[in-house]
Design a protein around this motif. Sequence first.
Motif, PDB file in Angstrom:
ATOM      1  N   THR A 169      19.640 -11.506  12.194  1.00  0.00           N
ATOM      2  CA  THR A 169      18.971 -10.408  12.899  1.00  0.00           C
ATOM      3  C   THR A 169      18.953  -9.142  12.050  1.00  0.00           C
ATOM      4  O   THR A 169      19.997  -8.716  11.543  1.00  0.00           O
ATOM      5  N   ALA A 170      17.785  -8.543  11.909  1.00  0.00           N
ATOM      6  CA  ALA A 170      17.657  -7.254  11.227  1.00  0.00           C
ATOM      7  C   ALA A 170      17.832  -6.144  12.255  1.00  0.00           C
ATOM      8  O   ALA A 170      17.155  -6.127  13.287  1.00  0.00           O
ATOM      9  N   VAL A 171      18.751  -5.219  11.997  1.00  0.00           N
ATOM     10  CA  VAL A 171      18.991  -4.071  12.866  1.00  0.00           C
ATOM     11  C   VAL A 171      18.545  -2.825  12.114  1.00  0.00           C
ATOM     12  O   VAL A 171      19.103  -2.490  11.067  1.00  0.00           O
ATOM     13  N   ILE A 172      17.532  -2.135  12.638  1.00  0.00           N
ATOM     14  CA  ILE A 172      16.998  -0.941  11.999  1.00  0.00           C
ATOM     15  C   ILE A 172      17.453   0.278  12.786  1.00  0.00           C
ATOM     16  O   ILE A 172      17.112   0.431  13.955  1.00  0.00           O
ATOM     17  N   VAL A 183      14.202 -13.070   8.403  1.00  0.00           N
ATOM     18  CA  VAL A 183      15.149 -12.952   9.505  1.00  0.00           C
ATOM     19  C   VAL A 183      14.531 -13.632  10.723  1.00  0.00           C
ATOM     20  O   VAL A 183      13.342 -13.954  10.736  1.00  0.00           O
ATOM     21  N   ASP A 184      15.358 -13.840  11.737  1.00  0.00           N
ATOM     22  CA  ASP A 184      14.858 -14.462  12.965  1.00  0.00           C
ATOM     23  C   ASP A 184      14.352 -13.431  13.965  1.00  0.00           C
ATOM     24  O   ASP A 184      13.430 -13.694  14.732  1.00  0.00           O
ATOM     25  N   GLY A 217       7.069 -18.625  10.349  1.00  0.00           N
ATOM     26  CA  GLY A 217       6.802 -17.514  11.261  1.00  0.00           C
ATOM     27  C   GLY A 217       7.908 -16.485  11.328  1.00  0.00           C
ATOM     28  O   GLY A 217       7.871 -15.604  12.186  1.00  0.00           O
ATOM     29  N   ARG A 218       8.890 -16.556  10.450  1.00  0.00           N
ATOM     30  CA  ARG A 218      10.004 -15.591  10.470  1.00  0.00           C
ATOM     31  C   ARG A 218       9.587 -14.300   9.778  1.00  0.00           C
ATOM     32  O   ARG A 218       8.931 -14.322   8.729  1.00  0.00           O
TER      33      ARG A 218
END
Length: 272
Positions: free
Chosen positions: A137-140, A237-238, A222-223
């Motif tokens: 998971t990307a956390v921005i 990332v998912d 598709g990620r």
Amino acid sequence: MNARRPYRSDVSDARWALIEPVFTAWRARRIGPGPAARVHDLREIVNAILYVNRTGIPWEYLPHDFPPCKTVYGYYAKWEADGTTQQVHDLLRDKTRRAHGRSPQPTAAVVDAQSVKTSTNVAETSQGQGIDAGKRTAVIGSGAAAFTALATLADLAKDEIGTHAVWILCRRISGSTFDGGTADQLPARGALGLAAKAAVDDGHADAVTGFRTEAIERDEDGRPILTGEDGRRLDPVDEVIVLTGFRPDLSSSPRSASASTYASRPPPRRPR
């Protein structure tokens, strides 16, 4: 507009021509047709917000050749509350998508703060289950909400194999990145900062610093793949969780998307 040296973050004439009608109509609705003076140039208010957004400075550090920081924040808060910011965002998104031959309405949704299900009243082992568990998971973001997401994902990573966070920051990590820690005047905020730091130190999150999202593509599965303004291209990332307050345009066709240039990172606190 007041005569001053331009900043690189100033809105261009072409972009202002696109969004000016939204702000002019907003002012007309609030003031009406009477003779009340228009004290501040709305373009300068937007320029000031973009300056803070671009540099990440506290409101109080806004240069003196802009309108007063509390005035600028007042406009920012009103536009956030009454949907004006979203209206501008939607306008620019639609124009951008049309220019690229796409439908103005995206077929994919933005993943934002609501994607992290967390509460002080819910057992840690149940937080986020079925949403982020077992995913990359990307956390921005860099505030308390981002800290909470990182801490939640770190807890999940202890029990759920494959759970990992990629923490994306506009700025470099410094002594103030995690707020005040044990010395923070707000203990709860300090604790969140320490939990986020532990997530990075323990290897449950990778920090990507100095990264400003330019575009989002998709791999063959598709990620999402985030590409920065400096040309960096992150691993797939998912999920992408945007915890900045503003919602950049992450909507996409099956292969690519472009982020909003109007606002991608909000000023974090009300000016004192």
